[in-house]
Design a protein around this motif. Structure first.
Motif, PDB file in Angstrom:
ATOM      1  N   SER A   9       0.844  -1.182   0.000  1.00  7.80           N
ATOM      2  CA  SER A   9       0.000   0.000   0.000  1.00  7.80           C
ATOM      3  C   SER A   9       0.884   1.238   0.000  1.00  7.80           C
ATOM      4  O   SER A   9       1.866   1.317   0.713  1.00  7.80           O
ATOM      5  CB  SER A   9      -0.879  -0.018   1.235  1.00  7.80           C
ATOM      6  N   HIS A  10       0.498   2.170  -0.793  1.00  8.34           N
ATOM      7  CA  HIS A  10       1.323   3.374  -0.929  1.00  8.34           C
ATOM      8  C   HIS A  10       0.497   4.618  -0.688  1.00  8.34           C
ATOM      9  O   HIS A  10      -0.678   4.660  -1.008  1.00  8.34           O
ATOM     10  CB  HIS A  10       1.875   3.475  -2.354  1.00  8.34           C
ATOM     11  N   VAL A  11       1.094   5.593  -0.131  1.00 11.98           N
ATOM     12  CA  VAL A  11       0.517   6.918  -0.191  1.00 11.98           C
ATOM     13  C   VAL A  11       1.327   7.644  -1.243  1.00 11.98           C
ATOM     14  O   VAL A  11       2.520   7.844  -1.088  1.00 11.98           O
ATOM     15  CB  VAL A  11       0.655   7.650   1.150  1.00 11.98           C
ATOM     16  N   PRO A  50       3.133   2.838   4.400  1.00 15.60           N
ATOM     17  CA  PRO A  50       3.383   3.765   3.311  1.00 15.60           C
ATOM     18  C   PRO A  50       4.601   4.651   3.521  1.00 15.60           C
ATOM     19  O   PRO A  50       5.109   5.208   2.577  1.00 15.60           O
ATOM     20  CB  PRO A  50       2.122   4.618   3.287  1.00 15.60           C
ATOM     21  N   LEU A  51       5.046   4.795   4.752  1.00 13.39           N
ATOM     22  CA  LEU A  51       6.203   5.653   4.949  1.00 13.39           C
ATOM     23  C   LEU A  51       7.488   4.964   4.524  1.00 13.39           C
ATOM     24  O   LEU A  51       8.535   5.559   4.483  1.00 13.39           O
ATOM     25  CB  LEU A  51       6.307   6.104   6.405  1.00 13.39           C
TER      26      LEU A  51
ATOM     27  N   GLY B  67      -7.791   2.493   0.670  1.00 12.91           N
ATOM     28  CA  GLY B  67      -6.386   2.358   1.090  1.00 12.91           C
ATOM     29  C   GLY B  67      -6.273   1.892   2.533  1.00 12.91           C
ATOM     30  O   GLY B  67      -5.476   1.008   2.859  1.00 12.91           O
ATOM     31  N   SER B  70      -7.178  -1.750   2.787  1.00 11.72           N
ATOM     32  CA  SER B  70      -6.194  -2.722   2.326  1.00 11.72           C
ATOM     33  C   SER B  70      -5.073  -2.865   3.363  1.00 11.72           C
ATOM     34  O   SER B  70      -4.580  -3.975   3.579  1.00 11.72           O
ATOM     35  CB  SER B  70      -5.647  -2.335   0.942  1.00 11.72           C
ATOM     36  N   THR B  71      -4.703  -1.768   4.020  1.00 11.44           N
ATOM     37  CA  THR B  71      -3.686  -1.869   5.084  1.00 11.44           C
ATOM     38  C   THR B  71      -4.184  -2.751   6.227  1.00 11.44           C
ATOM     39  O   THR B  71      -3.505  -3.686   6.657  1.00 11.44           O
ATOM     40  CB  THR B  71      -3.359  -0.472   5.644  1.00 11.44           C
ATOM     41  N   THR B 211       0.177   5.629   9.306  1.00 19.40           N
ATOM     42  CA  THR B 211      -0.289   6.687   8.415  1.00 19.40           C
ATOM     43  C   THR B 211      -1.548   6.284   7.695  1.00 19.40           C
ATOM     44  O   THR B 211      -2.241   7.122   7.141  1.00 19.40           O
ATOM     45  CB  THR B 211       0.757   7.035   7.352  1.00 19.40           C
ATOM     46  N   GLN B 212      -1.857   5.010   7.640  1.00 17.94           N
ATOM     47  CA  GLN B 212      -3.162   4.617   7.143  1.00 17.94           C
ATOM     48  C   GLN B 212      -3.605   3.299   7.762  1.00 17.94           C
ATOM     49  O   GLN B 212      -2.828   2.586   8.387  1.00 17.94           O
ATOM     50  CB  GLN B 212      -3.220   4.585   5.624  1.00 17.94           C
TER      51      GLN B 212
END
Lengths: 366, 531
Positions: A9-11, A50-51, B67, B70-71, B211-212
């Motif tokens: 997962s990406h930001v 994501p970091l 998002g 999914s995390t 962060t998510q």
């Protein structure tokens, strides 16, 4: 349950010049899951979050962690700016910004070596040191703590005496500060009713409580934007002067030339980052809302106002003279006195400006 | 769970099942209408309960938190795999080496009720942020799955085993070729329940920061007073948990045929040993388990070389609570907090169990109501309680009632499910007899079915008692600011790791004691039924 999502997962945007995380391999080693086998290993690395990203080989950059005490937002504007504008990289560092949360204490993370530097609340950090954490404070973001009592403007609480007979919401995090604040204002604990709250200002908005121990830069702005007019006063202005969001490192690391150099480089990035954030508050708000805290649903307006409000608390005549985060003897002795009121015995030897002295060796960053 | 009931009565016709689904839909519709009315009247302007419309529009605007989802699902998925993998492997081990069965069960019970709130920060230090969240999810599923698998594996029909034996199969090949396949339908209920549990565990794990992820998004939404968003995330979490439950059930059914009666959640009660020597051995056995755990704890710390500032050894905790200076005061603090927590847990358990048994009786008497209510009950199991606390405190206050509601919700569902399946487990011959005597539905319940539900009552207690302690601690942490939950939170904030470890030890020992008492009662009742 459907097959667990294996995709990374990406930001978007958070990985560019920003913090690039532990490599997959080092993460897996840390996690001790290598035994799960190679096929699952690549999938597991998606958990780094994501970091982190698969870092391209940057042999020159030293990988270090910076542990925040809360979710990424403009409260850490300097760090976000430093990552985004490459100030850490200029100092030879590849900094992973480790976000905090309601259930996280930065101190053990720093003691365990998972982060080189941590940002924590003053009472928590010094209590940890009193409890044996081998840590030293190397700077303070807020010269005046933003901790405040927020109330509804329709039923304002304007000073400590007006809290008597009221119900105040206090989170576990703020309990040590709260007790000290009552003591310094000579208010018996039985005179105020305390409700345990979490991190939501909702009990104040719906009138379950009359006041809330909050952050001057957060709750008042959040509530105002939701149509709840507020009144707030700083604890700092009523007998409880204390710095906040202090930077902590392992005491032993200060004596290791390599690590010390990295700490100086990181703090240089922080100082440049905070200066840049004050120079361009919209950019800082944008970084929090659209990049580092992209999934947090932050409000751009609130983050911008928050950023602006921080100026008066982070900058002072002393920081103009000595540089940001500097802890003058007066500020320190006030802080230590305030801590003692809350039962935390802090020693001046737990604080040092020596890292900042190196950061500003060639002049104050402005 | 609706599926569970449906398969439990295979004789039911398709038509009535369709009617049941219709009633389920009606039940959901009633809830939605009530919700809308409450939001517009009683809760208007209180920043707690948004209208369903506002929630849906927040959900659409935020693209269903794809998002974040999914995390969280990735953490929960790995937790599910690791927790269930360990449960299946250890259940298999227990079958091959029966001596380890009891200690394993006990350790499982411990993992279930030791609050992740306290363990999370420690896991973070040992494993790092990502793996810590996975482990919290894994810990949330391990016990329920372990119990389900152990029962499932133990209950292989003797005939099948004889066939395997006749073909020359040893213990191991019996395990792999026969028992495992036969166990799946029986263990299905527990395995499926572990899917929403893993998701809930991952969400709680995300309180460590990130962060998510749904938990992170929920914290941020609550802090920023984005009420519709908070609820939207809660609804998404609930729906996904429900879907995960359904998907696992379906998958297991495809693999191994129709599920059994779902009683596999129950542990197999072992009859009491007859000889005094064996009785003594059994009474000492919990102590042996404890001693084993202490040895593992001490060794692990010694080998890890972690800082004694947060890694406290058994000796340090013993000194903190018993022999050291100030031990009496430390003990007094811990025991008074324990007192509060036990009160919270006990009341929560009683209320939750009474509601669960009552619900099971109602479902037995009015099956049509049951099919309307079951989807809602199922939902209750998947609701992230953390998201509900603002509403719970507003409606029920910050006192005992709020805590009891949370502890009761955790207790209610397993009790309802297990007692329902217990009532349904009355053998057909007994029911035939009741029909022959022209007993009414109520009469059948009182005279026949209730007798067969007794073991499931104990089985429910074995899951529900640790559950109610967990719920009480969670509620104290979130709402009341007293009891063990608060002590743990405060200890964490002030880096008072001696108190943190000591509270974990105290809760573990108490939970284990309760677990043993219920186990003994269960065995006694099994004795009586067997006679």
């Amino acid at each position: 349950m459907p097959a667990p999502s294996l995709s990374r997962s990406h930001v978007e945007g958070s990985t560019g010049d920003g913090p690039t995380g532990f490599s997959r391999r080092s993460f897996l080693k840390r996690a001790g899951v290598v035994a799960l086998g190679a096929s699952s290993a690549s999938a597991l690395s998606g958990l780094v979050g994501p970091l982190a990203s698969a870092s391209s080989p940057r042999a020159a950059l030293a990988k270090v962690g910076l542990q925040l005490d809360y979710l990424p937002n403009v409260q850490f504007a300097g760090s976000l700016m430093a990552a985004s504008r490459g100030y850490y990289k200029a100092g030879g560092l590849d900094v992973t910004i480790l976000p905090g949360g309601p259930n996280l204490s930065p101190e053990p993370v720093v003691v365990s070596g998972r982060a080189l530097v941590g940002v924590t609340h003053t009472a928590e950090g010094l209590q940890a040191i009193a409890n044996g954490a081998p840590l030293t404070v190397i700077g303070a973001t807020f010269q005046k703590s933003p901790t405040c009592i927020v109330s509804r403007a329709s039923h304002p609480i304007r000073n400590p005496k007006e809290m008597i007979g009221k119900t105040i919401g206090v989170s576990d995090t703020n309990l040590p500060i709260w007790n000290a604040f009552l003591k310094v204002n000579k208010i018996p604990a039985s005179a105020v009713k305390v409700n345990t709250v979490q991190f939501s200002p909702q009990p104040l908005a719906s009138g379950q409580i009359d006041g809330l121990v909050g952050f001057y830069t957060n709750e008042p702005i959040i509530l105002d934007l939701q149509g709840v007019k507020t009144y707030a006063f700083l604890l700092n202005d009523f007998g409880y002067p204390i710095v906040d969001d202090i930077y902590i490192v392992r005491t032993a690391d200060l004596k290791d030339p390599t690590l010390r150099g990295q700490i100086v480089a990181l703090m240089t990035g922080e100082a440049k980052g905070w200066r840049a954030a004050f120079a361009d508050p919209s950019e800082a708000a944008h970084l929090a809302v659209d990049v580092y805290g992209k999934k947090l649903g932050l409000s751009l307006q609130q983050q911008y106002l928050d950023m602006k409000a921080q100026g008066a608390l982070v900058m002072s005549p002393a920081t103009d003279q000595h540089g940001l985060f500097w802890m003058t003897p007066e500020v320190l002795s006030e802080t230590i006195h305030s801590l003692a009121l809350g039962g935390t015995k802090a020693s001046p030897s737990s604080f040092t400006n020596e890292i900042l002295a190196e950061v500003y060796a060639h002049g104050v960053i402005s | 769970m609706a599926g569970l009931l449906a398969t439990a009565r295979p004789a039911r016709q398709v038509a009535s099942r369709v009617a049941g689904q219709w009633r389920g839909a009606v039940g959901v519709a009633v809830v939605l209408v009530l919700w809308e009315l409450l939001a517009l009247t009683l809760f208007a302007g209180r920043h707690v309960l948004p209208t369903p419309g506002a929630v849906v529009s927040a959900m659409v605007r935020d693209q269903f938190y794809f998002g974040d989802l999914s995390t969280t699902l990735s953490e929960a998925g790995w937790g599910f795999v690791i927790g269930n993998g360990a449960a299946v492997a250890l259940a298999g081990l227990a079958l091959v080496v029966p001596a380890v069965a009891r200690p394993l069960e006990r350790m499982g019970a411990l993992t279930y009720c030791v609050p992740t709130v306290a363990v999370g920060p420690l896991l973070l230090i040992f494993l790092g942020s990502g793996m810590a969240k996975v482990m919290i999810a894994a810990l949330s599923v391990f016990f329920v799955s372990l119990v389900a698998c152990m029962t499932g594996l133990a209950d292989t029909p003797a005939g099948l085993l004889e066939v395997a034996h006749a073909f020359g199969g040893g213990r191991l090949s019996q395990l792999f070729r026969v028992r495992l396949r036969a166990a799946i339908p029986r263990a299905a209920g527990g395995l499926a329940l572990s899917a929403p549990a893993a998701i809930l565990g991952a969400i709680i794990g995300e309180y460590l920061g990130g962060t998510q992820g749904l938990g992170v998004a929920m914290v941020s939404a609550e802090q920023n007073l984005q009420v519709p968003r908070t609820w939207a995330i809660g609804v998404v979490a609930t729906l996904v948990s429900g879907a995960a439950y359904g998907a696992v059930r379906l998958l297991l059914r495809l693999v191994a045929g129709p599920a059994g009666t779902g009683t596999a959640l129950a542990t197999a009660a072992r009859p009491r040993p007859r000889t005094p020597a064996r009785r003594l051995a059994r009474a000492l056995s919990p102590l042996t388990t404890l001693a084993g755990l202490v040895v593992v704890w001490a060794l692990a710390l010694k080998l890890s070389g972690l800082s004694p500032y947060f890694a406290k050894s058994p000796a340090a905790i013993w000194s903190f609570l018993v022999t050291g200076p100030g031990a009496a005061a430390n003990r007094a603090v811990a025991l008074s907090a324990l007192d509060t927590t036990l009160r919270d847990a006990l009341v929560g358990w009683l209320v939750g169990s009474a509601a669960g048994v009552g619900g099971a009786v109602v479902i037995d008497q009015l099956p049509s109501l049951g099919s309307a209510v079951m989807p809602i009950v199922m939902t209750l199991r998947s609701v992230p309680l953390i998201a509900m606390t603002p509403l719970i405190t507003l409606v029920f206050g910050q006192g005992l009632v709020g805590v009891v509601v949370i502890a009761a919700v955790i207790t209610f569902v397993p009790t309802l499910v297990l007692v329902t399946s217990g009532l349904e487990s009355a053998p057909p011959q007994a029911l035939e007899l009741a029909r022959a005597y022209n007993l009414s539905r109520l009469g059948t319940l009182v005279r026949v079915r209730s007798r067969y539900a007794v073991p499931s009552l104990f089985a429910a207690a074995k899951v529900a008692v640790p559950g109610s302690i967990l719920g009480a601690v969670l509620a104290e942490w979130l709402i009341t600011g007293d009891g063990i939950g608060h002590l743990m939170a405060a200890a964490l904030i002030t880096s008072d790791f001696s108190t943190l470890w000591a509270t974990v030890v105290v809760v573990s020992v108490v939970a284990l004691a309760f677990y043993e008492v219920i186990g003994a009662l269960e065995a006694a009742s099994a004795d009586r039924l067997a006679r």
